[in-house]
Design a protein around this motif. Structure first.
Motif, PDB file in Angstrom:
ATOM      1  N   PRO A  63       0.818  -1.221   0.000  1.00 45.05           N
ATOM      2  CA  PRO A  63       0.000   0.000   0.000  1.00 45.05           C
ATOM      3  C   PRO A  63       0.847   1.265   0.000  1.00 45.05           C
ATOM      4  CG  PRO A  63      -0.305  -1.255   2.054  1.00 45.05           C
ATOM      5  CD  PRO A  63       0.450  -2.130   1.110  1.00 45.05           C
ATOM      6  N   CYS A  64       1.931   1.257   0.748  1.00 47.23           N
ATOM      7  CA  CYS A  64       2.817   2.424   0.799  1.00 47.23           C
ATOM      8  C   CYS A  64       3.350   2.719  -0.601  1.00 47.23           C
ATOM      9  CB  CYS A  64       3.965   2.114   1.760  1.00 47.23           C
ATOM     10  SG  CYS A  64       5.278   3.323   1.785  1.00 47.23           S
ATOM     11  N   TYR A  65       3.811   1.670  -1.255  1.00 47.25           N
ATOM     12  CA  TYR A  65       4.360   1.810  -2.597  1.00 47.25           C
ATOM     13  C   TYR A  65       3.308   2.355  -3.566  1.00 47.25           C
ATOM     14  CZ  TYR A  65       6.014   0.497  -7.221  1.00 47.25           C
ATOM     15  OH  TYR A  65       6.369   0.533  -8.532  1.00 47.25           O
ATOM     16  N   TYR A  66       2.108   1.796  -3.511  1.00 48.56           N
ATOM     17  CA  TYR A  66       1.119   2.226  -4.495  1.00 48.56           C
ATOM     18  C   TYR A  66       0.612   3.633  -4.255  1.00 48.56           C
ATOM     19  CZ  TYR A  66       1.549  -1.724  -7.409  1.00 48.56           C
ATOM     20  OH  TYR A  66       2.078  -2.619  -8.299  1.00 48.56           O
ATOM     21  N   VAL A  67       0.689   4.124  -3.040  1.00 49.99           N
ATOM     22  CA  VAL A  67       0.352   5.536  -2.803  1.00 49.99           C
ATOM     23  C   VAL A  67       1.452   6.439  -3.372  1.00 49.99           C
ATOM     24  CG1 VAL A  67       0.086   7.315  -1.037  1.00 49.99           C
ATOM     25  CG2 VAL A  67      -1.133   5.141  -0.808  1.00 49.99           C
ATOM     26  N   LEU A  68       2.699   6.151  -2.996  1.00 46.53           N
ATOM     27  CA  LEU A  68       3.798   7.043  -3.403  1.00 46.53           C
ATOM     28  C   LEU A  68       4.058   6.972  -4.906  1.00 46.53           C
ATOM     29  CD1 LEU A  68       6.303   6.487  -0.453  1.00 46.53           C
ATOM     30  CD2 LEU A  68       4.651   8.331  -0.767  1.00 46.53           C
ATOM     31  N   ALA A  69       4.088   5.749  -5.442  1.00 41.88           N
ATOM     32  CA  ALA A  69       4.405   5.592  -6.866  1.00 41.88           C
ATOM     33  C   ALA A  69       3.326   6.246  -7.726  1.00 41.88           C
ATOM     34  CB  ALA A  69       4.543   4.111  -7.213  1.00 41.88           C
ATOM     35  N   THR A  70       2.071   6.082  -7.344  1.00 44.38           N
ATOM     36  CA  THR A  70       1.027   6.664  -8.196  1.00 44.38           C
ATOM     37  C   THR A  70       0.964   8.178  -8.025  1.00 44.38           C
ATOM     38  OG1 THR A  70      -0.683   6.281  -6.527  1.00 44.38           O
ATOM     39  CG2 THR A  70      -0.391   4.567  -8.209  1.00 44.38           C
ATOM     40  N   ALA A  71       1.250   8.663  -6.812  1.00 39.56           N
ATOM     41  CA  ALA A  71       1.261  10.115  -6.614  1.00 39.56           C
ATOM     42  C   ALA A  71       2.307  10.745  -7.533  1.00 39.56           C
ATOM     43  CB  ALA A  71       1.557  10.452  -5.156  1.00 39.56           C
ATOM     44  N   GLU A  72       3.510  10.202  -7.489  1.00 40.04           N
ATOM     45  CA  GLU A  72       4.566  10.751  -8.334  1.00 40.04           C
ATOM     46  C   GLU A  72       4.243  10.564  -9.813  1.00 40.04           C
ATOM     47  OE1 GLU A  72       8.519   9.505  -7.202  1.00 40.04           O
ATOM     48  OE2 GLU A  72       8.112   9.842  -5.074  1.00 40.04           O
ATOM     49  N   ALA A  73       3.678   9.418 -10.147  1.00 39.76           N
ATOM     50  CA  ALA A  73       3.355   9.153 -11.556  1.00 39.76           C
ATOM     51  C   ALA A  73       2.310  10.148 -12.067  1.00 39.76           C
ATOM     52  CB  ALA A  73       2.839   7.729 -11.719  1.00 39.76           C
TER      53      ALA A  73
ATOM     54  N   ILE B 204      -2.848   7.071 -12.640  1.00 35.86           N
ATOM     55  CA  ILE B 204      -2.935   8.543 -12.603  1.00 35.86           C
ATOM     56  C   ILE B 204      -4.102   8.957 -11.705  1.00 35.86           C
ATOM     57  CG2 ILE B 204      -3.487  10.598 -13.954  1.00 35.86           C
ATOM     58  CD1 ILE B 204      -1.933   9.403 -16.280  1.00 35.86           C
ATOM     59  N   MET B 205      -5.210   8.217 -11.832  1.00 37.31           N
ATOM     60  CA  MET B 205      -6.382   8.550 -11.024  1.00 37.31           C
ATOM     61  C   MET B 205      -6.096   8.366  -9.538  1.00 37.31           C
ATOM     62  SD  MET B 205      -8.871   9.560 -12.992  1.00 37.31           S
ATOM     63  CE  MET B 205     -10.417   9.230 -12.145  1.00 37.31           C
ATOM     64  N   LEU B 206      -5.495   7.227  -9.187  1.00 38.62           N
ATOM     65  CA  LEU B 206      -5.191   6.972  -7.781  1.00 38.62           C
ATOM     66  C   LEU B 206      -4.221   8.033  -7.246  1.00 38.62           C
ATOM     67  CD1 LEU B 206      -5.458   5.150  -5.284  1.00 38.62           C
ATOM     68  CD2 LEU B 206      -3.595   3.744  -6.179  1.00 38.62           C
TER      69      LEU B 206
ATOM     70  N   LEU C 122      -3.213  12.829  -3.732  1.00 39.31           N
ATOM     71  CA  LEU C 122      -2.585  14.140  -3.552  1.00 39.31           C
ATOM     72  C   LEU C 122      -3.615  15.259  -3.438  1.00 39.31           C
ATOM     73  CD1 LEU C 122       0.415  14.089  -6.084  1.00 39.31           C
ATOM     74  CD2 LEU C 122       0.519  13.948  -3.587  1.00 39.31           C
ATOM     75  N   SER C 123      -4.883  14.932  -3.694  1.00 43.56           N
ATOM     76  CA  SER C 123      -5.849  16.020  -3.795  1.00 43.56           C
ATOM     77  C   SER C 123      -6.206  16.556  -2.418  1.00 43.56           C
ATOM     78  CB  SER C 123      -7.098  15.564  -4.553  1.00 43.56           C
ATOM     79  OG  SER C 123      -7.777  14.586  -3.823  1.00 43.56           O
ATOM     80  N   SER C 124      -6.714  17.758  -2.456  1.00 43.45           N
ATOM     81  CA  SER C 124      -7.008  18.519  -1.251  1.00 43.45           C
ATOM     82  C   SER C 124      -7.869  17.711  -0.283  1.00 43.45           C
ATOM     83  CB  SER C 124      -7.725  19.788  -1.694  1.00 43.45           C
ATOM     84  OG  SER C 124      -8.196  20.479  -0.590  1.00 43.45           O
ATOM     85  N   GLY C 125      -7.413  17.573   0.943  1.00 41.92           N
ATOM     86  CA  GLY C 125      -8.188  16.862   1.949  1.00 41.92           C
ATOM     87  C   GLY C 125      -7.739  15.431   2.162  1.00 41.92           C
ATOM     88  N   TYR C 126      -6.970  14.880   1.222  1.00 40.51           N
ATOM     89  CA  TYR C 126      -6.544  13.481   1.348  1.00 40.51           C
ATOM     90  C   TYR C 126      -5.040  13.327   1.482  1.00 40.51           C
ATOM     91  CZ  TYR C 126     -11.300  12.761  -0.136  1.00 40.51           C
ATOM     92  OH  TYR C 126     -12.649  12.807  -0.205  1.00 40.51           O
TER      93      TYR C 126
ATOM     94  N   HIS D 204      -8.533  25.796  -8.366  1.00 34.82           N
ATOM     95  CA  HIS D 204      -7.393  24.900  -8.500  1.00 34.82           C
ATOM     96  C   HIS D 204      -7.190  24.061  -7.254  1.00 34.82           C
ATOM     97  CE1 HIS D 204      -6.091  25.999 -12.354  1.00 34.82           C
ATOM     98  NE2 HIS D 204      -5.733  27.224 -12.057  1.00 34.82           N
ATOM     99  N   ASP D 205      -6.863  22.829  -7.483  1.00 30.20           N
ATOM    100  CA  ASP D 205      -6.415  21.946  -6.413  1.00 30.20           C
ATOM    101  C   ASP D 205      -5.002  21.583  -6.847  1.00 30.20           C
ATOM    102  OD1 ASP D 205      -5.840  19.919  -4.690  1.00 30.20           O
ATOM    103  OD2 ASP D 205      -7.744  18.873  -4.943  1.00 30.20           O
ATOM    104  N   TYR D 206      -4.025  22.270  -6.267  1.00 30.01           N
ATOM    105  CA  TYR D 206      -2.670  22.223  -6.833  1.00 30.01           C
ATOM    106  C   TYR D 206      -1.884  20.953  -6.516  1.00 30.01           C
ATOM    107  CZ  TYR D 206      -3.177  27.127  -8.131  1.00 30.01           C
ATOM    108  OH  TYR D 206      -3.586  28.301  -8.691  1.00 30.01           O
ATOM    109  N   ARG D 207      -2.389  20.145  -5.608  1.00 29.07           N
ATOM    110  CA  ARG D 207      -1.769  18.846  -5.292  1.00 29.07           C
ATOM    111  C   ARG D 207      -0.258  18.948  -5.036  1.00 29.07           C
ATOM    112  NH1 ARG D 207      -3.209  16.796 -10.540  1.00 29.07           N
ATOM    113  NH2 ARG D 207      -4.006  18.904 -10.838  1.00 29.07           N
ATOM    114  N   TYR D 208       0.116  19.889  -4.199  1.00 27.37           N
ATOM    115  CA  TYR D 208       1.536  20.044  -3.847  1.00 27.37           C
ATOM    116  C   TYR D 208       2.101  18.759  -3.248  1.00 27.37           C
ATOM    117  CZ  TYR D 208       1.188  25.187  -4.015  1.00 27.37           C
ATOM    118  OH  TYR D 208       1.030  26.489  -4.398  1.00 27.37           O
ATOM    119  N   PHE D 209       3.304  18.411  -3.624  1.00 30.87           N
ATOM    120  CA  PHE D 209       4.055  17.387  -2.887  1.00 30.87           C
ATOM    121  C   PHE D 209       5.544  17.618  -3.137  1.00 30.87           C
ATOM    122  CE2 PHE D 209       5.620  14.086  -5.882  1.00 30.87           C
ATOM    123  CZ  PHE D 209       5.027  14.516  -7.062  1.00 30.87           C
TER     124      PHE D 209
END
Lengths: 464, 477, 104
Positions: free
Chosen positions: A293-303, A343-345, A350-354, B267-272
């Motif tokens: 799970p850690c991998y799939y959060v980080l890898a997809t966020a960066e992707a 990309i969706m995950l 990364l989206s606001s609130g999550y 915008h939801d800028y998704r900063y990281f």
């Protein structure tokens, strides 16, 4: 001296034995025929073979995963969005290969943008496993592993974000090395997940994979994450032996569910390590269960961020549309299903609130996983584990079940999360299918895992 | 009922760096489109950013000029949004961990010295340019600007009037020029301002709903936009309505604020954290070195000029408006020119000459030693002040030493009484009307007559002697 | 946590991905399956380690360069790889709300 002669003479110098090499024509013929594996997306023409330097790979054919930028050959990443794309610059590793005298044989198939564990996610069709054509070759560097296993080339470069070099090497019965993060320049490697991506080498033997690693490693001013560390002679490590080495066996990597024949091969490999002079002892890596799970959060966020540049504006394929927003959506609609899913995950986490709940927690988990390894390597020199819970699986078996597909990376993602080097070496067969054993080392500990793999390889060679 | 505006601003400043932030392209304004681009700054697949360390020093100069606390480790972040002028689909900036925080700027506001707190200063890359008038029915992209280095300076909402915002921005600009962080060329978009503003009852501790005004690139534009928006918010509140949170774009041509489409602003800028770059690490030694290299800031220098050189407020302020003028002045003082006289020359004739020649105190060809020599010649009575001004112009055009020019052109001050008397007699004969007015008690007219004598002499007459002779002759007759 | 089809639609817009109806449905169920698995991470929240220095790059030396003229210039003009290129510009359809005034 003709090219052919050159290739011959240098393979003799390298003492590769009689297992043969292929010419470009051979590769084309094999790939083009009914028995073709679809390992290559592009095979070089003789005129593409640029004048090369005189180095340890003089005249040696090397295949490149098609996410490594080349100027002479297209670079597609296995994606429709880059179909026919020709990079106006080339990757640092390509420059290094040519300087060492290597010839770029062609570009190999992959899961689109490296996202997959079976090479079935290529927009240009799956690659078949040369051991058994009804099986996947693993992925995402399936084309490179298959090309080496089929004997098209003796060496190939892949990339490894969560196991993408080691797992296909295991499935195809060859050797794959993912070095320490920062060991090989990523300049010109098309990014999937920048903090996890690392170019890796695949060879028919430990020596070949190590020699290739030695050639492409080293600092590069074009990659801020590449390390200013001297490069050891890895080819020497391959034959140096393991007398007195302490090998840790992490209990978390040997779950109850492992098939008995798989477990038996792993036990046998441990005995061989002991026979070669190593001491084996159990260790624990307690955060292993959170790795996937850690991998799939980080890898997809960066992707999700790395793949934002495929917008049809400056390069690549654009789908014509009225208006900018429509153009974006249609062009990016060209991504395959798995890429879209990731990309969706990644966009979601990364989206606001999550962000904190997912990305923040995953970052902390990553630190815990890295810490597990640091603690383990205070006690042992290397770790030995299976590369994958199973040998190669049938084509189509897991395509519809993303979670099952993700779980097949369970033993490999930890090395990427911790940044440490990992290697897969064949340890026999289960039902005729090759199984890989994985060696993990501390940061910059490539020489240790290469030595251990060399000892194992030598032990199996004595059997025959 | 009195209303009070609460205003905070964000200023994007292009740093004076020769190269872009993360690649080896030159940061050049203008020129042929898309000629300063490379795989990195146009975001080709596989390209990676590498920090240009020169830029960290420029950003440190900026942050330290405003007294900020420097963070020894600051982290790059990706800010994601899609727009055709943003090559990678994200901007590399600093978010959670900026380079510097907590500074302040004091400026002469409309109600005296006013302080504004600086919340943060961070480094980021600029986008390219999207042009809508180059190709038919489509938009054209020039990426020369993409990847050039900016600092963003964010203030606390400490400003209260549109006029003060303008004065604050003036102070900020002057400081940035002073420390050499930016060229601050407004036409080239070196400074771009966003402002957020809300209105509340004077003295109320609660903040009203704020609106944001985006992307204004002139100070007068900021002032006008804010005045309009403050008036609109007051009118809204007085009508009993509520101010909606929104983003407005200032249209400089039409002088109006336009609401941005809701999609543009949601915008939801998704900063990281940017995984391709390690954090920026700054050492205490680096901070010390930059601090030591910072010039004295304008306001400090201005008060020192008043105190140490006893200059008038006006002279001190004009002199310190640019570091080059102030340096020129201090060089003159350094070669033993009386500060009052030096100030008069720099603010007066020299400034006139620079304006005329479109030069500044660094580039103007007349150097302090030459002006010092000229002033010495005036003090010794060799040349009149008015003739000296002509000498200055000739010095700029031809170079050389003032005494040679004076000699070659016969500009020596005339002190021969016989010669002076003949000029005086001539003037009095011609100006009988003025003579009569003088005798009628209008003594002010004397100055005019001295001027006439100076003119007859081609500027060479010694004005004190000419004056004495005039008075003598006017009384004798 | 789970996502609805509407959430997925919104994420798709944020990521500028065109999703057909069947894709939307499938992605919603896939994402929920993945998120169920990922949620195990959140159980770890309480046992988290205090430091958050997991940026892998922080293990590496800070790398920067002194404005060297790198040899990574574009050797081909962008016309060779750009989807649309006119008179030295990359060209795109106008963004919403913009009315290009270029003639010819």
């Amino acid at each position: 001296m003709s090219l052919q002669d050159k290739v011959l003479s240098s393979s003799e110098v390298l003492n590769f034995g009689g297992s043969g090499f292929r010419s470009l024509d051979d590769i084309k013929e094999l790939e083009g025929g009914r028995e073709g594996l679809n390992a290559f997306l592009a095979v070089a023409e003789p005129e593409d073979l640029e004048a090369c330097g005189q180095g340890p790979l003089e005249g040696v054919m090397v295949a490149l995963k098609d996410n490594i930028c080349t100027k002479r050959l297209p670079t597609t990443c296995g994606s429709r969005i880059l179909k026919g794309y020709r990079s106006p610059y080339e990757a640092t590793v390509v420059r290094r290969l040519r300087r060492a005298g290597a010839l770029i044989a062609g570009k190999t198939n992959l899961d689109e943008f490296g996202m997959g564990s079976s090479t079935e996610n290529s927009a240009f069709g799956p690659t078949l496993n040369p051991v058994d054509r009804s099986l996947v070759p693993g992925g995402s560097s399936g084309g490179s592993a298959a090309a080496v296993a089929a004997g098209y080339v003796r060496m190939a470069l892949g990339s490894d974000t969560g196991g993408s070099v080691r797992q296909p090497a295991a499935f195809c019965g060859v050797v794959g090395i993912k070095p320490t993060y920062g060991r090989i320049s990523r300049y010109g490697l098309i990014a999937f997940a920048s903090s996890l991506d690392q170019i890796g080498t695949i060879g028919a033997t430990v020596l070949e994979a190590s020699l290739l690693l030695e050639v492409v490693s080293g600092h590069d001013t074009r990659d801020s994450t590449s390390a200013e560390k001297p490069v050891p002679r890895y080819r020497d490590a391959a034959v140096q032996g393991i007398e007195g080495m302490v090998v840790g066996i992490p209990t978390e990597y040997f779950p109850e569910q492992l098939d008995p024949p798989v477990r038996a091969l792993l036990d046998d490999a441990c005995e061989r390590l002991v026979a070669a002079g190593a001491e084996v002892r159990p260790v624990s890596l307690p955060h292993t269960e959170f790795a996937i799970p850690c991998y799939y959060v980080l890898a997809t966020a960066e992707a999700s961020s790395n793949l934002a540049r495929y917008d049809g504006v400056r390069f690549g394929a654009r789908l014509p549309a009225e208006g900018l927003d429509r153009m974006y959506e249609l062009t990016r609609g060209n991504f395959g299903a798995e890429v879209k899913r990731r990309i969706m995950l990644g966009t979601y986490v990364l989206s606001s609130g999550y962000y904190d709940a997912y990305y923040g927690t995953a970052q902390r988990t990553r630190a815990s996983i890295a810490h597990d390894f640091t603690a383990a390597f205070n006690e042992v020199d290397v770790l030995f584990t299976p590369t994958s819970p199973t040998p190669a699986f049938p084509l189509g078996e897991r395509v519809l079940d993303p979670v099952a597909m993700y779980l097949s990376d369970v033993f490999t993602v930890t090395a990427n999360l911790a940044g440490i080097p990992g290697l897969s070496v064949p340890i026999g067969t289960v039902g005729g299918l090759p199984l890989g054993g994985q060696l993990l080392g501390p940061w910059w500990g490539e020489s240790h895992i290469i030595a251990a793999a060399g000892a194992l390889e030598a032990s199996y060679r004595e059997d025959t | 009922m009195n209303w009070e505006a609460v205003i905070g601003v964000e200023i994007h400043v292009r740093l004076k760096s020769e190269y872009k932030l993360f690649c080896s392209d030159r940061a050049v304004f203008g020129g042929e489109p898309n000629t300063h681009i490379c795989p990195v700054c146009i975001g080709l697949p596989g390209a990676l950013p590498v920090l240009n360390s020169e830029i960290v020093d420029l950003a440190l100069r900026t942050a330290l000029a405003f007294g900020c606390t420097i963070h020894f480790e600051s982290v790059w972040a990706r800010k994601s949004y899609f727009y055709p002028d943003l090559p990678k689909g994200y901007q590399i900036t600093q978010f959670e961990h900026p380079l510097a925080t907590k500074g302040s700027v004091t400026f002469p506001g409309s109600k005296g010295d006013t302080s504004v707190k600086i919340r943060r200063v961070h480094i980021e890359e600029d986008a390219g340019k999207l042009l809508h008038d180059r190709v038919p029915r489509a938009s054209a992209i020039d990426l020369n600007r993409a990847g050039t280095a900016l600092v963003e300076i964010v203030t606390e909402p400490d400003l209260r009037t549109a006029a003060d915002v303008r004065l604050f921005l003036g102070e900020l600009k002057q400081t940035l020029e002073y420390v050499g962080a930016s060229n601050c060329n407004m036409e080239e978009g070196d400074l771009r301002v966003d402002a957020n503003v809300s209105v509340r009852r004077s003295g109320s501790p609660r903040l009203g709903n704020k609106t944001e005004i985006k992307n204004v690139n002139s100070f007068s534009g900021v002032e006008r936009a804010l005045s309009l928006e403050i008036a609109r918010q007051i009118a809204t509140l007085e009508a009993g309505s509520v101010v909606g949170q929104q983003t407005l774009r200032w249209d400089d041509h039409r002088e109006e604020l336009r609401k941005m489409r809701s999609k543009e602003e949601s915008h939801d800028y998704r900063y990281f954290p940017e995984p391709d770059l390690s954090p920026v690490r700054v050492t205490q030694e680096q901070v010390t070195t930059v601090l030591e290299s910072l010039p004295e800031l304008p306001r400090v220098r201005c008060s020192r000029f008043k105190k140490v050189y006893e200059l008038r407020d006006y002279d001190a302020e004009v002199l310190t408006q640019s570091a080059a003028n102030a340096d020129y002045f201090e060089e003159l003082v350094g070669i033993h020119i009386d500060p009052q006289v030096a100030a008069k020359w720099v603010v007066g004739p020299l400034q006139g000459l620079m304006n005329q020649r479109r030069e500044n105190a660094q580039t103007v060809p007349v150097r302090p030693a030459q002006i010092a020599a000229l002033i010495g010649l005036i003090e010794r009575g060799v040349v009149s002040e008015s003739a000296a001004k002509s000498v200055l112009v000739i010095l700029a055009q031809e170079g050389g030493s003032p005494s040679d020019i004076i000699e070659a052109r016969g500009l020596m001050q005339e002190q021969d009484i016989g010669q002076l008397t003949s000029w005086v007699t001539e003037v009095l004969a011609k100006r009988s009307e003025e003579v009569a007015r003088y005798r009628g008690g209008e003594s002010k007219i004397l100055g005019y007559l001295v001027g006439q004598v100076m003119q007859s002499s081609g500027g060479t007459a010694d004005p004190r002697l000419a004056r004495d002779l005039l008075i003598k002759q006017l009384r004798n007759e | 946590m789970s996502v609805s089809a509407r959430d997925v639609q919104r994420i798709g817009e944020l990521a500028r991905l065109h999703l057909e109806d069947d894709e939307l449905e499938r992605l919603t169920s896939d994402l929920n399956a993945i998120l169920r698995h990922v949620d195990s991470l959140r159980d770890l929240g309480s046992t988290k380690r205090p430091e958050d220095s997991s940026q892998i790059g922080s293990k590496l030396e800070s790398v920067s360069r002194e404005h060297v003229e790198g040899p990574d210039k574009l050797r081909e003009i962008p016309a060779d790889f750009a989807p649309e290129w006119k008179e030295g510009f990359f060209v795109v359809p106008a963004p919403p709300g913009v009315h290009p005034s270029g003639d010819q």
